[in-house]
Scaffold this active site. Structure first.
Site, PDB file in Angstrom:
ATOM      1  N   ASP A  89       7.976 -18.679  -6.986  1.00  5.65           N
ATOM      2  CA  ASP A  89       9.197 -18.127  -7.567  1.00  5.65           C
ATOM      3  C   ASP A  89       9.879 -19.157  -8.445  1.00  5.65           C
ATOM      4  OD1 ASP A  89       9.175 -16.434  -4.714  1.00  5.65           O
ATOM      5  OD2 ASP A  89       9.841 -15.338  -6.493  1.00  5.65           O
ATOM      6  N   ARG A 106      17.991  -4.882 -12.753  1.00  2.73           N
ATOM      7  CA  ARG A 106      17.794  -5.767 -11.585  1.00  2.73           C
ATOM      8  C   ARG A 106      18.621  -7.021 -11.840  1.00  2.73           C
ATOM      9  NH1 ARG A 106      13.046  -5.366  -8.311  1.00  2.73           N
ATOM     10  NH2 ARG A 106      13.628  -7.248  -7.214  1.00  2.73           N
ATOM     11  N   GLN A 152       4.072  -7.229   1.618  1.00  2.92           N
ATOM     12  CA  GLN A 152       3.427  -7.145   0.302  1.00  2.92           C
ATOM     13  C   GLN A 152       1.916  -7.327   0.427  1.00  2.92           C
ATOM     14  OE1 GLN A 152       6.099  -9.079   0.941  1.00  2.92           O
ATOM     15  NE2 GLN A 152       7.574  -9.003  -0.727  1.00  2.92           N
ATOM     16  N   LYS A 208       7.497 -17.050  -1.560  1.00  2.01           N
ATOM     17  CA  LYS A 208       7.744 -16.084  -0.471  1.00  2.01           C
ATOM     18  C   LYS A 208       7.715 -16.754   0.901  1.00  2.01           C
ATOM     19  CE  LYS A 208       7.980 -12.221  -1.102  1.00  2.01           C
ATOM     20  NZ  LYS A 208       8.677 -12.743  -2.232  1.00  2.01           N
TER      21      LYS A 208
END
Lengths: 360, 360
Positions: A252, A98, A211, A263
């Protein structure tokens, strides 16, 4: 430390996204959720790298832990002759699984540091497995510490039995599925539930990736934690009813002044929380704090593919070719945050000075 | 008035949801949007009633106009013998096509009043068609009047050429697809565009029904009006960028104190607008104003089916059986509304007194 044991089983109960068996790593295939619970068994680093790339596992901490187990598995398969180059190749392979997951690089760096001091394959096998379990264990312990601090920040004491259960609202998935097995913001919610301090969780569905409905609702239902799902636009009506005491979210990135990138949709909740006099708490590992950035204005806002808003699982929702604004996260200014909670402690009313005290 | 003419063609250009041809009514099948544009031709009242029931046409004003044309069609097919009972039956059939659409009952009542004073089938044929066209025409004229008032409320003058184009954000669909052919809140946006006063429309996708992506984005793209679609949770980030001057929405009901019930998600936008010092305007026909209700607290909040949040077009998004909070609308308190605009004029900073002056 017993490198064949699943660390989570000794610390917490409830949903987990990964299981370590000493000779293999089992990953919950999160792509199938919420429709089906399927597990994938991996016995080598290549399989783990592929699973990270294919998003079988997601969530920065869970990715980092999986990669660490991938390195441990590579040592098991390495031959006595070329073991050093085989493990080095495995680490490189895992590091490109990733592109932007900070925890992935951090975990692999830790594994590499151990690997660099191993003098034999036998030693590497034991110590790399131990280190992977340690990374996993520390993530869990960190989540549990955050949860304790978060309850303290909310002024709730455990075990006295005199506190009224509260309802909370959350956004995205920050639970066992994203971490080593307990959760950050969702770990706090688990902790409330375990101590009979939780009345109800309202979970934003969290468009565009959903999510909230796909992962959070699934995880909470599975663990018997009372959850009600809502469209993101309905959060304000829930707050207006006066039922929710705290909005609890992850992060984050948190900058030196306490601004929080999280988010998309989080900032909206922070404004709504302030308007309705509801607490707004950010719960994240201290590795999320980036003291090199002065404020949220320095965080580049990544735009994701239009298709996430235009379609759901191949079903077209919007006219073809429509222009889309689809940032992956937004920035909540520190002034709207009542508390930043990490495993290192609580920063109330975050500002440069308060952040400096804990993370300077 | 020429009862065979499509009134919209003389007043406005752009998308329409219904076309009257004198002997038939064509309805845009909105169930197929945004994937396909298909039209259904109806020649009798039964077909119109079925189309309303099946949601080929939606939006309170568009439903009312369609039903009126349905009555006109029933007169065309009635026999000289039993024409009175045939038209009465058609009106009854149309009145049960949707249970709660106020405009439907209002339009049918108007048609019935004309019908009651007709002395022959020949007279009924002419006068019922004329009345249906008049209802359609008045809806359009009302929308155009609202748009003029709305520009006045925003302090924008048409034709001077010295105003900078502005960007606006809207929620749900209040456009040509929901009305006789221009729109209420979306009519204001059309008017801005027609006068080169519009830079960009941001359209909330409007979960759970996605009227924003399915209908508003389609309608605006089709008419060449610049639109950018966003997840509802991204609206706050758009406002934080400082690009949007006004949020413009419709209303389902407006109470005597200026409280506004509208599609779920509207209240969130009103809070965000105030926080970001962005104007918040409600545009709706005066028939939406219900002076019999003191405040929004008296409006019952209808919960819709869980499945709207759990699935999209049959694709499961959430775990089976998850509890859902899915109110169809929310209530925005008058103090967050900068202007209520109807075809009767502008109510700035709505309150009981200000509402009374225009609607008392």
């Amino acid at each position: 430390m017993d490198s064949s044991a699943q660390p989570s089983s000794s610390l917490v109960t409830g949903t987990v996204a990964l299981k370590w068996h000493g000779t293999s790593l089992e990953l919950l295939d999160q792509r199938l959720l919420p429709v089906r619970e399927g597990w994938i068994t991996l016995v080598d680093a290549a399989g783990v790298a592929q699973s990270i790339q294919d998003m079988v596992v997601r969530g920065a901490p869970a990715i980092g832990i999986s990669a660490a187990y991938g390195v441990a598995l590579s040592a098991r398969h390495a031959g006595t002759g070329g073991w050093k180059s085989e493990i080095t190749t495995a680490i490189r392979e895992l590091s490109v699984s990733r592109p932007t997951a900070v925890n992935l690089f951090w975990a692999l760096q830790r594994m590499e540091q151990v690997f660099d001091t191993c003098h034999s394959l036998a030693e590497a096998r034991v110590r790399l497995a131990d280190e992977a379990v340690a990374i996993h264990q520390e993530d869990l312990a960190g989540n549990l510490a955050m949860a304790d601090y978060a309850l303290e920040a909310m002024g709730l004491s455990v075990g006295t039995g005199d506190a009224m259960p509260i309802s909370v609202l959350t956004h995205c998935n920050t639970g066992a599925l994203a971490t080593g097995g307990y959760g950050t913001a969702l770990g706090v919610i688990r902790k409330l539930h375990e101590n009979k301090l939780l009345a109800q969780v309202y979970a934003d569905e969290t468009r565009p990736w959903l999510q909230g409905s796909r992962l959070t609702a699934w995880e909470l239902m599975r663990d018997g934690i009372p959850v009600t799902l809502n469209a993101d636009g309905a959060a304000a009506a829930i707050l207006a009813e006066g039922k929710v005491s705290w909005i609890i979210v992850g992060a984050d990135r948190i900058t030196a002044n306490g601004d929080v990138a999280n988010k998309i949709g989080t900032y909206s909740l922070a404004v709504l929380a302030r308007y309705h006099k509801v607490g707004f708490m950010v719960v994240a590992p201290s590795s999320t704090v980036d003291m090199s950035l002065q404020s949220g204005a320095e965080i580049p806002i990544e735009q994701r593919d239009d298709i996430e808003v235009q379609e759901i699982r191949g079903v077209p929702l919007a006219p073809e070719g429509v222009s889309v604004f689809n940032p992956v996260f937004d920035v909540t200014p520190a002034r709207l945050v009542d508390a930043v909670v990490t495993e290192k402690g609580i920063v109330r009313n975050p500002c440069v000075k308060a952040m400096q005290r804990l993370f300077g």
